[in-house]
Scaffold this active site. Sequence first.
Site, PDB file in Angstrom:
ATOM      1  N   ASP A  45       0.735  -4.524  -1.166  1.00 20.88           N
ATOM      2  CA  ASP A  45      -0.636  -4.611  -2.062  1.00 20.88           C
ATOM      3  C   ASP A  45      -0.705  -3.110  -2.682  1.00 20.88           C
ATOM      4  O   ASP A  45      -1.744  -2.543  -3.177  1.00 20.88           O
ATOM      5  CB  ASP A  45      -1.716  -4.723  -1.016  1.00 20.88           C
ATOM      6  CG  ASP A  45      -1.998  -3.758   0.087  1.00 20.88           C
ATOM      7  OD1 ASP A  45      -1.018  -2.973   0.350  1.00 20.88           O
ATOM      8  OD2 ASP A  45      -2.970  -3.977   0.873  1.00 20.88           O
ATOM      9  N   SER A  46       0.462  -2.321  -2.371  1.00 19.31           N
ATOM     10  CA  SER A  46       0.747  -1.213  -3.143  1.00 19.31           C
ATOM     11  C   SER A  46       0.677  -1.683  -4.580  1.00 19.31           C
ATOM     12  O   SER A  46       0.578  -0.614  -5.519  1.00 19.31           O
ATOM     13  CB  SER A  46       1.961  -0.620  -2.795  1.00 19.31           C
ATOM     14  OG  SER A  46       3.177  -1.443  -2.935  1.00 19.31           O
ATOM     15  N   ASP A  84       1.950  -9.039   1.778  1.00 19.99           N
ATOM     16  CA  ASP A  84       0.691  -8.229   2.266  1.00 19.99           C
ATOM     17  C   ASP A  84      -0.417  -9.052   2.213  1.00 19.99           C
ATOM     18  O   ASP A  84      -0.684  -9.853   1.300  1.00 19.99           O
ATOM     19  CB  ASP A  84       0.392  -7.051   1.762  1.00 19.99           C
ATOM     20  CG  ASP A  84       1.052  -5.758   2.071  1.00 19.99           C
ATOM     21  OD1 ASP A  84       1.823  -5.854   3.259  1.00 19.99           O
ATOM     22  OD2 ASP A  84       1.173  -4.708   1.483  1.00 19.99           O
ATOM     23  N   LYS A 112       2.178  -9.666   5.879  1.00 25.35           N
ATOM     24  CA  LYS A 112       2.066  -8.570   6.742  1.00 25.35           C
ATOM     25  C   LYS A 112       0.718  -8.167   6.923  1.00 25.35           C
ATOM     26  O   LYS A 112      -0.017  -8.247   5.691  1.00 25.35           O
ATOM     27  CB  LYS A 112       2.794  -7.352   6.152  1.00 25.35           C
ATOM     28  CG  LYS A 112       2.745  -5.921   6.507  1.00 25.35           C
ATOM     29  CD  LYS A 112       3.897  -4.911   6.190  1.00 25.35           C
ATOM     30  CE  LYS A 112       3.623  -4.422   4.732  1.00 25.35           C
ATOM     31  NZ  LYS A 112       2.579  -3.682   4.440  1.00 25.35           N
ATOM     32  N   GLU A 114      -2.017  -4.811   8.433  1.00 21.93           N
ATOM     33  CA  GLU A 114      -2.188  -3.413   9.002  1.00 21.93           C
ATOM     34  C   GLU A 114      -2.918  -3.590  10.268  1.00 21.93           C
ATOM     35  O   GLU A 114      -3.966  -4.038  10.442  1.00 21.93           O
ATOM     36  CB  GLU A 114      -2.783  -2.417   7.977  1.00 21.93           C
ATOM     37  CG  GLU A 114      -1.894  -2.389   6.650  1.00 21.93           C
ATOM     38  CD  GLU A 114      -2.599  -1.581   5.660  1.00 21.93           C
ATOM     39  OE1 GLU A 114      -3.463  -0.719   5.820  1.00 21.93           O
ATOM     40  OE2 GLU A 114      -1.965  -1.596   4.672  1.00 21.93           O
ATOM     41  N   GLU A 181       4.871   3.396   9.070  1.00 19.45           N
ATOM     42  CA  GLU A 181       4.875   4.116   7.626  1.00 19.45           C
ATOM     43  C   GLU A 181       4.246   5.703   8.031  1.00 19.45           C
ATOM     44  O   GLU A 181       3.204   5.865   8.683  1.00 19.45           O
ATOM     45  CB  GLU A 181       3.624   3.664   6.760  1.00 19.45           C
ATOM     46  CG  GLU A 181       3.567   4.455   5.515  1.00 19.45           C
ATOM     47  CD  GLU A 181       2.814   3.620   4.384  1.00 19.45           C
ATOM     48  OE1 GLU A 181       2.882   2.498   4.475  1.00 19.45           O
ATOM     49  OE2 GLU A 181       2.705   4.493   3.276  1.00 19.45           O
TER      50      GLU A 181
HETATM   51  O1  KIV Z   1       2.152  -2.153   0.058  1.00 15.85           O
HETATM   52  C1  KIV Z   1       3.109  -1.678   0.394  1.00 15.85           C
HETATM   53  O2  KIV Z   1       4.173  -1.578  -0.446  1.00 15.85           O
HETATM   54  C2  KIV Z   1       3.418  -1.556   1.704  1.00 15.85           C
HETATM   55  C3  KIV Z   1       4.729  -0.799   2.073  1.00 15.85           C
HETATM   56  C4  KIV Z   1       4.508   0.699   1.945  1.00 15.85           C
HETATM   57  C5  KIV Z   1       5.437  -0.827   3.410  1.00 15.85           C
HETATM   58  O3  KIV Z   1       2.669  -1.789   2.615  1.00 15.85           O
HETATM   59 NA    NA Z   2       0.690  -2.567   1.844  1.00 20.62          NA
END
Ligand code: KIV
Ligand code: NA
Length: 264
Positions: A45-46, A84, A112, A114, A181
């Site tokens: 989600d980056s 994510d 994924k 958090e 992270e």
């Molecule tokens: O969203 C993302 O790119 C991430 C990575 C930094 C692990 O969660």
């Molecule tokens: Na992320």
Amino acid sequence: SKPWTVPALAQAKRDGRKLVMLTCYDHGFARTLDANGVDLILIGDSLGMVVQGHDSTLPVTVEDMVYHTRIVARGLQRALLVSDLSFQSDATPERALDAATRLLQAGAEMVKLEGAGHKLEVIRFLAERDIPVCSHLGLTPQSVLAFGGYRVQGREDAAAAKLLADAKAVVEAGASLLVLECVPSALAEKITAAVVVPTIGIGAGPHCDGQVLVLHDFLGLDSGHRRPKFVKDFLGEGGSVAGAVRAYAEAVRAGSFPAAEHSY
Ligand code: KIV
Ligand code: NA
């Protein structure tokens, strides 16, 4: 079927084989990463920051994640695809099941999410329904408002003990993979030794079972933010995007990246 499966990840850890991961958001990069040695691809989600230009990951929606998952999935023959769960799409087990189902139907093979705490119940709920889960601990960017910024986590003894306990708890709840992270190397080393699933570090030192970087940082694109300490210029070394990816994969497998200068 693909060489990389969820059970193969745990086997890689038992074999002492390092895992190479990068984030990816579109088809052309998906093909290039897949063909040049990347084992795991993360639709992070980056993308809210590096693709959409927001200053956090909070504006990203499940719809956005589904779109990017679909276009990346078409480019992969080898790498396992992790997507994510966007901000608050995992707030309750039922919401997370809906979002995760959509991501898996779009081509993801793992989702994924958090944090620990109330997320343990969410992890258990998904894992019991055969949805592979990757946990993400340490600097969890969806917590940016609560954290008051993006900083290294687990530096104090109490915070380190909490992170170690959280790592054990997410694995106990059913997580198959664990992203760490921005945590001190020594803590990441301890967590890696304490869990049976592979740890994937980003700014977490050399002792994790694998490494991940955000593609745009990896390629040195201007993100509007300072380049993080844990990024290295593989493009200069590799001479092309494909060469950079190969150089990164080799360095991760050889244990030469990250070095102390990329770690906390
Ligand atoms: O969203 C993302 O790119 C991430 C990575 C930094 C692990 O969660
Ligand atoms: Na992320």
